[in-house]
Enzyme design. Sequence first.
Site, PDB file in Angstrom:
ATOM      1  N   GLY A 178       0.835  -1.201   0.000  1.00 49.71           N
ATOM      2  CA  GLY A 178       0.000   0.000   0.000  1.00 49.71           C
ATOM      3  C   GLY A 178       0.864   1.243   0.000  1.00 49.71           C
ATOM      4  O   GLY A 178       2.098   1.175  -0.029  1.00 49.71           O
ATOM      5  N   GLY A 180       0.914   5.508   1.588  1.00 48.86           N
ATOM      6  CA  GLY A 180       0.305   6.535   2.414  1.00 48.86           C
ATOM      7  C   GLY A 180       0.773   7.898   1.991  1.00 48.86           C
ATOM      8  O   GLY A 180       1.299   8.093   0.895  1.00 48.86           O
ATOM      9  N   GLY A 181       0.611   8.868   2.896  1.00 51.75           N
ATOM     10  CA  GLY A 181       0.955  10.234   2.557  1.00 51.75           C
ATOM     11  C   GLY A 181       2.435  10.450   2.312  1.00 51.75           C
ATOM     12  O   GLY A 181       2.819  11.329   1.553  1.00 51.75           O
ATOM     13  N   MET A 182       3.288   9.667   2.977  1.00 50.99           N
ATOM     14  CA  MET A 182       4.729   9.878   2.841  1.00 50.99           C
ATOM     15  C   MET A 182       5.452   8.746   2.131  1.00 50.99           C
ATOM     16  O   MET A 182       6.504   8.976   1.549  1.00 50.99           O
ATOM     17  CB  MET A 182       5.363  10.086   4.224  1.00 50.99           C
ATOM     18  CG  MET A 182       5.069  11.424   4.846  1.00 50.99           C
ATOM     19  SD  MET A 182       6.127  11.729   6.285  1.00 50.99           S
ATOM     20  CE  MET A 182       5.499  10.512   7.433  1.00 50.99           C
ATOM     21  N   VAL A 185       4.695   1.124   1.008  1.00 53.18           N
ATOM     22  CA  VAL A 185       5.041   0.001   1.884  1.00 53.18           C
ATOM     23  C   VAL A 185       5.078  -1.281   1.057  1.00 53.18           C
ATOM     24  O   VAL A 185       4.133  -1.587   0.323  1.00 53.18           O
ATOM     25  CB  VAL A 185       4.037  -0.145   3.040  1.00 53.18           C
ATOM     26  CG1 VAL A 185       4.468  -1.285   3.968  1.00 53.18           C
ATOM     27  CG2 VAL A 185       3.929   1.155   3.835  1.00 53.18           C
ATOM     28  N   ASP A 293      -3.322   9.957  15.134  1.00 50.68           N
ATOM     29  CA  ASP A 293      -4.025   9.502  13.928  1.00 50.68           C
ATOM     30  C   ASP A 293      -4.602   8.097  14.136  1.00 50.68           C
ATOM     31  O   ASP A 293      -4.447   7.218  13.286  1.00 50.68           O
ATOM     32  CB  ASP A 293      -3.089   9.524  12.724  1.00 50.68           C
ATOM     33  CG  ASP A 293      -3.854   9.557  11.397  1.00 50.68           C
ATOM     34  OD1 ASP A 293      -5.047   9.914  11.408  1.00 50.68           O
ATOM     35  OD2 ASP A 293      -3.260   9.223  10.359  1.00 50.68           O
TER      36      ASP A 293
END
Length: 435
Positions: A178, A180-182, A185, A293
């Site tokens: 997947g 994410g914002g940064m 993975v 979060d």
Amino acid sequence: MTAEPYSVLIIEDNKTDAMILNKIITKHALAKVQVVSDGLEGLTECFRLRPDTLILDLELPGIRGEEICRLIRSSSTLRDLPILVVSELPDAKRREMEMLRLGADHYMEKPFVEVDFVAALRNLLHQCEDSTVIESSDALPLDDLQDPLADTEESLGRHEPADSIQTFQGYHLLDVLGAGGMGTVYRAQQIKLMRTVALKVLLEHFTQDHQVRRRFQREALIMAQVNHNNIVQVYDVGNTEYTSYFAMEYVDGPSLHAMIIEESLNWPMVARVVGEVCDAVAYLHSQGIIHRDIKPSNILINGNGVAKMTDFGISRAKLPVDISQVEDTTNEYAILGTMNYMAPELLYGGAATELTDQFAMGRTFWRLLVGMDAFDLDKPLHAYRPDLPIELSKAIGRCMDPAPDRRYPSIAAAKEAILAEIEVAQHLAPVYRES
């Protein structure tokens, strides 16, 4: 009978570059061409048209090219679609992109030589003749992908070992899990220790942003400071010339978010998840860490049913390291997080505290019992689930009280109250509403 011509979709926002690509393809009668300038629109057209080959820029409005690659490779219908990236990444960063295997089959740097572009495109178009649709999967098996780059470079006298594309800094990349914002993975094998890990790599276009890199490094350091059975563990942290990465515990199961959507939880599992999430949050607070979060997608459930909290990208913590080396860029008053899980005081500039984490935890449990169909989280749980005990609604509602001083004095107190009402609820109603 004349064979159907190939089709090529170009996603390129630079009008001049798009025109050049179109003219070359038309001149050599390679394929029918459609051009789209917006990334999100192009992704939609890709699924609608199902072209024989995709030509893709990386810097796009709407959605970046790397994310388009990832989404296509995660699709059951398009995962074998040949992708040619034509962009302006410097050569060294191009090599790293190939090693990380963001999903492209071939990369060409602008400006390119026409004959090289034609050869690469022809190679990809011929590849699509033999491709077959594979059943859907949550991950991208890198070992199963063909590598047209190897044949092209061999003909030019620049052949490299195939293993170099799938190996990164001592890790063998297996699947894309997947993004994410940064970072992206990957499921990977740590070669020296022969163990499976989740490898998080900073997205390449962020690497020149020093603030984002520091936040990425802080996430790894925060996770490395904690040792709890319900928190994903960090094993290794490293840097290359162009990116940062860290290896962490691989969780062989879905997120809580996915399990809620699939309605795959029973009452014993709900009680276990609630208890273990509370334990993880209480432990973080005991270590001076505010997660900031907490939400279903940041809670993973392993094959043994154990809940594991992850994603500390915006967490706030006092680290036992030299602050000059890793600056805290997540100011406690900064408005960071996921909107539906943010306590009201955060939206008005208040500080991130243990009570704001409790609010997000309460909303996570609210989602757990209501499901993903309802969007008005200001209503109490019993407005959607009158079949559940009103005391359970009140217990979760207290975590979510708009006034911080009316929430539970501690996570332990919240855990005790919620679990007591879940014990009552399991004798009265199913976890999910009857359709």
